[in-house]
Design a protein around this motif. Structure first.
Motif, PDB file in Angstrom:
ATOM      1  N   TYR A  40      21.441  74.661  36.916  1.00 36.31           N
ATOM      2  CA  TYR A  40      20.800  73.056  37.340  1.00 36.31           C
ATOM      3  C   TYR A  40      19.813  72.943  38.466  1.00 36.31           C
ATOM      4  O   TYR A  40      19.006  72.202  38.818  1.00 36.31           O
ATOM      5  CB  TYR A  40      22.361  72.355  37.733  1.00 36.31           C
ATOM      6  N   CYS A  41      20.280  73.779  39.731  1.00 36.75           N
ATOM      7  CA  CYS A  41      19.449  74.072  40.727  1.00 36.75           C
ATOM      8  C   CYS A  41      18.041  74.924  40.503  1.00 36.75           C
ATOM      9  O   CYS A  41      18.030  75.863  41.522  1.00 36.75           O
ATOM     10  CB  CYS A  41      20.207  74.328  42.104  1.00 36.75           C
ATOM     11  N   THR A  42      17.530  73.984  39.998  1.00 34.38           N
ATOM     12  CA  THR A  42      15.929  74.266  40.060  1.00 34.38           C
ATOM     13  C   THR A  42      15.239  74.131  41.632  1.00 34.38           C
ATOM     14  O   THR A  42      15.663  73.513  42.006  1.00 34.38           O
ATOM     15  CB  THR A  42      15.214  73.460  38.621  1.00 34.38           C
ATOM     16  N   ASP A  43      14.256  74.394  41.365  1.00 34.05           N
ATOM     17  CA  ASP A  43      13.015  74.171  42.458  1.00 34.05           C
ATOM     18  C   ASP A  43      12.435  72.606  42.523  1.00 34.05           C
ATOM     19  O   ASP A  43      12.663  71.611  43.713  1.00 34.05           O
ATOM     20  CB  ASP A  43      11.932  74.640  42.558  1.00 34.05           C
ATOM     21  N   GLU A  44      12.733  71.873  40.899  1.00 33.21           N
ATOM     22  CA  GLU A  44      12.260  70.453  41.039  1.00 33.21           C
ATOM     23  C   GLU A  44      13.537  69.896  41.135  1.00 33.21           C
ATOM     24  O   GLU A  44      13.275  68.443  42.106  1.00 33.21           O
ATOM     25  CB  GLU A  44      12.008  70.571  40.182  1.00 33.21           C
ATOM     26  N   CYS A  45      14.673  70.164  40.746  1.00 29.73           N
ATOM     27  CA  CYS A  45      16.081  69.568  41.708  1.00 29.73           C
ATOM     28  C   CYS A  45      16.027  69.266  43.163  1.00 29.73           C
ATOM     29  O   CYS A  45      16.605  68.399  43.262  1.00 29.73           O
ATOM     30  CB  CYS A  45      16.692  69.900  40.709  1.00 29.73           C
ATOM     31  N   LEU A  46      15.758  70.724  43.685  1.00 34.78           N
ATOM     32  CA  LEU A  46      15.940  70.349  44.519  1.00 34.78           C
ATOM     33  C   LEU A  46      14.821  69.322  45.692  1.00 34.78           C
ATOM     34  O   LEU A  46      15.385  68.607  46.447  1.00 34.78           O
ATOM     35  CB  LEU A  46      15.666  71.820  45.265  1.00 34.78           C
ATOM     36  N   LYS A  47      13.400  69.220  45.418  1.00 35.51           N
ATOM     37  CA  LYS A  47      12.761  68.971  45.273  1.00 35.51           C
ATOM     38  C   LYS A  47      13.544  66.988  45.716  1.00 35.51           C
ATOM     39  O   LYS A  47      12.976  66.311  46.043  1.00 35.51           O
ATOM     40  CB  LYS A  47      11.493  68.821  44.938  1.00 35.51           C
ATOM     41  N   ARG A  48      14.439  67.070  44.398  1.00 31.46           N
ATOM     42  CA  ARG A  48      14.313  65.050  44.353  1.00 31.46           C
ATOM     43  C   ARG A  48      15.611  65.127  45.318  1.00 31.46           C
ATOM     44  O   ARG A  48      15.796  63.810  45.672  1.00 31.46           O
ATOM     45  CB  ARG A  48      15.029  65.152  43.312  1.00 31.46           C
ATOM     46  N   TYR A  49      16.143  65.786  45.208  1.00 28.14           N
ATOM     47  CA  TYR A  49      17.214  66.169  46.129  1.00 28.14           C
ATOM     48  C   TYR A  49      17.080  65.553  47.552  1.00 28.14           C
ATOM     49  O   TYR A  49      17.275  65.011  48.571  1.00 28.14           O
ATOM     50  CB  TYR A  49      19.030  66.951  46.633  1.00 28.14           C
ATOM     51  N   LEU A  50      15.920  66.848  48.218  1.00 27.47           N
ATOM     52  CA  LEU A  50      15.272  66.274  49.806  1.00 27.47           C
ATOM     53  C   LEU A  50      14.529  64.632  49.332  1.00 27.47           C
ATOM     54  O   LEU A  50      15.061  64.722  50.386  1.00 27.47           O
ATOM     55  CB  LEU A  50      14.583  67.301  49.789  1.00 27.47           C
ATOM     56  N   ALA A  52      15.342  61.957  47.676  1.00 27.11           N
ATOM     57  CA  ALA A  52      16.553  60.586  48.106  1.00 27.11           C
ATOM     58  C   ALA A  52      17.312  61.286  49.419  1.00 27.11           C
ATOM     59  O   ALA A  52      17.163  60.266  50.340  1.00 27.11           O
ATOM     60  CB  ALA A  52      17.514  61.286  46.738  1.00 27.11           C
ATOM     61  N   ARG A  53      17.144  62.200  50.175  1.00 28.25           N
ATOM     62  CA  ARG A  53      17.579  61.997  51.122  1.00 28.25           C
ATOM     63  C   ARG A  53      16.488  62.437  52.535  1.00 28.25           C
ATOM     64  O   ARG A  53      16.702  62.830  53.393  1.00 28.25           O
ATOM     65  CB  ARG A  53      18.812  63.366  51.382  1.00 28.25           C
ATOM     66  N   ASN A  54      15.026  62.109  52.784  1.00 29.62           N
ATOM     67  CA  ASN A  54      13.975  61.670  53.385  1.00 29.62           C
ATOM     68  C   ASN A  54      14.283  63.047  54.078  1.00 29.62           C
ATOM     69  O   ASN A  54      13.410  63.427  55.376  1.00 29.62           O
ATOM     70  CB  ASN A  54      14.336  60.975  54.102  1.00 29.62           C
ATOM     71  N   GLY A  55      13.960  63.948  53.480  1.00 35.47           N
ATOM     72  CA  GLY A  55      14.259  65.775  54.052  1.00 35.47           C
ATOM     73  C   GLY A  55      14.853  66.376  54.512  1.00 35.47           C
ATOM     74  O   GLY A  55      14.974  67.352  55.263  1.00 35.47           O
ATOM     75  N   ASN A  56      16.116  65.751  54.627  1.00 36.62           N
ATOM     76  CA  ASN A  56      17.298  66.159  55.593  1.00 36.62           C
ATOM     77  C   ASN A  56      17.964  67.374  54.961  1.00 36.62           C
ATOM     78  O   ASN A  56      18.513  66.549  53.907  1.00 36.62           O
ATOM     79  CB  ASN A  56      17.689  64.779  56.005  1.00 36.62           C
ATOM     80  N   VAL A  57      17.589  68.468  55.368  1.00 34.85           N
ATOM     81  CA  VAL A  57      18.494  69.623  54.878  1.00 34.85           C
ATOM     82  C   VAL A  57      19.884  69.388  54.265  1.00 34.85           C
ATOM     83  O   VAL A  57      20.436  70.054  53.464  1.00 34.85           O
ATOM     84  CB  VAL A  57      18.367  70.925  55.202  1.00 34.85           C
ATOM     85  N   GLY A  58      20.471  69.281  55.562  1.00 29.06           N
ATOM     86  CA  GLY A  58      21.735  68.306  55.960  1.00 29.06           C
ATOM     87  C   GLY A  58      22.909  68.138  55.054  1.00 29.06           C
ATOM     88  O   GLY A  58      23.381  68.573  53.806  1.00 29.06           O
ATOM     89  N   LYS A  59      22.258  66.630  54.381  1.00 28.85           N
ATOM     90  CA  LYS A  59      22.035  65.865  54.253  1.00 28.85           C
ATOM     91  C   LYS A  59      21.724  66.398  52.338  1.00 28.85           C
ATOM     92  O   LYS A  59      23.289  65.592  51.167  1.00 28.85           O
ATOM     93  CB  LYS A  59      21.648  64.429  54.266  1.00 28.85           C
TER      94      LYS A  59
END
Length: 296
Positions: A40-50, A52-59
């Motif tokens: 599930y955790c492809t690079d594209e997936c991680l980009k979408r979550y980032l 969604a949280r304005n680039g905040n890695v922790g969030k």
């Protein structure tokens, strides 16, 4: 002019490097993953979550971990069409046979054709369609478009506010940045009261993607047509195409896609031998794999 183009190109390269760095940072924060979580955790997936949280890695990490937990219990990738087919009998929600101008998958929703009362199954049906729309996204596309036709809609056919909130939470928290735009076509005035409550649950990014279209409002019609070719767009949405929902044909397509889904997630055997809401005890769990690149 060359100087301006060169600066622009340089800025784009810097943005790409920053985005890649953020993705790698999130990978490292997540730690080793295995099985479907790893897939599930492809690079594209991680980009979408980032995003969604304005680039905040922790969030982003917190959000993604919540999704992985939800997917391990709700198992959206194991919902089969036969389990939710009754929800689709009237064509209240289905994947369209055309794309928008950007080549994105389109979901058509017609809430006025509500035909069931079990809210949980209605939500499972929508989750199934989300997973199916994602499965059918063209290469390079991460988002989809929604077209919502309010013909026949009334407060009696609307979902309870609590259920609407639950649905919005699932879509926002577990399918971030999957929605490109949602066009609400010609909603009745009475919908405004419902919308005033529902919009409170939308985060600002999602809220900006919701567009109201009224046939007599030229500006809203033009906005919609900037996303869709009128020759593809059904007449119900002001276009020239005929919208025909054939439940038997759609069911056939969904069952074919169920095979693709099972193959993608590595659950072909389970699909052939019947649906299960839990992983088999005999299933071999692969060793966790770290998403982060090795330190240089």
């Amino acid at each position: 002019m060359f100087h301006l183009w060169s600066n622009s190109s340089h800025d784009e390269e810097n943005d790409e490097l920053k985005a890649k760095s953020k993705v790698n940072e999130l990978k490292a924060a997540l730690g080793p993953l295995s099985g479907r979580s790893l897939k599930y955790c492809t690079d594209e997936c991680l980009k979408r979550y980032l995003d969604a949280r304005n680039g905040n890695v922790g969030k982003s990490k917190k959000m993604l971990e919540a999704t992985l937990k939800w997917r391990s219990t709700y198992k959206p990738d194991e919902i089969h069409w036969k389990e939710v087919a009754v929800e689709g009998e009237t064509g209240k929600a289905f994947r369209a046979n055309f794309h928008d101008r950007h080549g994105r998958t389109v979901l058509i929703l017609r809430p006025g054709l509500q035909n069931t009362t079990l809210i949980d199954n209605q939500i499972r049906h929508l989750v199934y369609l989300m997973e199916n729309a994602i499965l059918n996204l063209p290469e390079g596309q991460e988002q989809m478009a929604w077209l919502i036709d309010f013909t026949g809609w009334s407060l009696s056919t609307s979902v309870p506010i609590k259920s609407a909130r639950e649905t919005i939470n699932i879509l926002q928290n577990h399918y971030p940045e999957r929605l490109a735009v949602a066009f609400l076509y010609s909603p009745p005035r009475i919908f405004e009261a419902f919308w005033k409550i529902v919009k409170i649950f939308l985060d600002p990014k999602t809220f900006q993607k919701v567009k109201f279209v009224y046939p007599m409002n030229k500006e809203s019609v033009e906005l919609m047509r900037s996303y869709f070719d009128v020759d593809n767009l059904p007449t119900e949405f002001g276009g020239k195409a005929t919208l025909k929902y054939d439940h038997d044909e759609f069911s056939r397509l969904m069952m074919e896609d169920d095979e693709k889904t099972s193959t993608f997630w590595g659950s072909s055997d389970k699909h052939k031998h019947g649906s299960s809401n839990s992983y088999s005890g005999a299933e071999v769990v692969p060793e966790p794999t770290s998403l982060a690149p090795p330190a240089s």
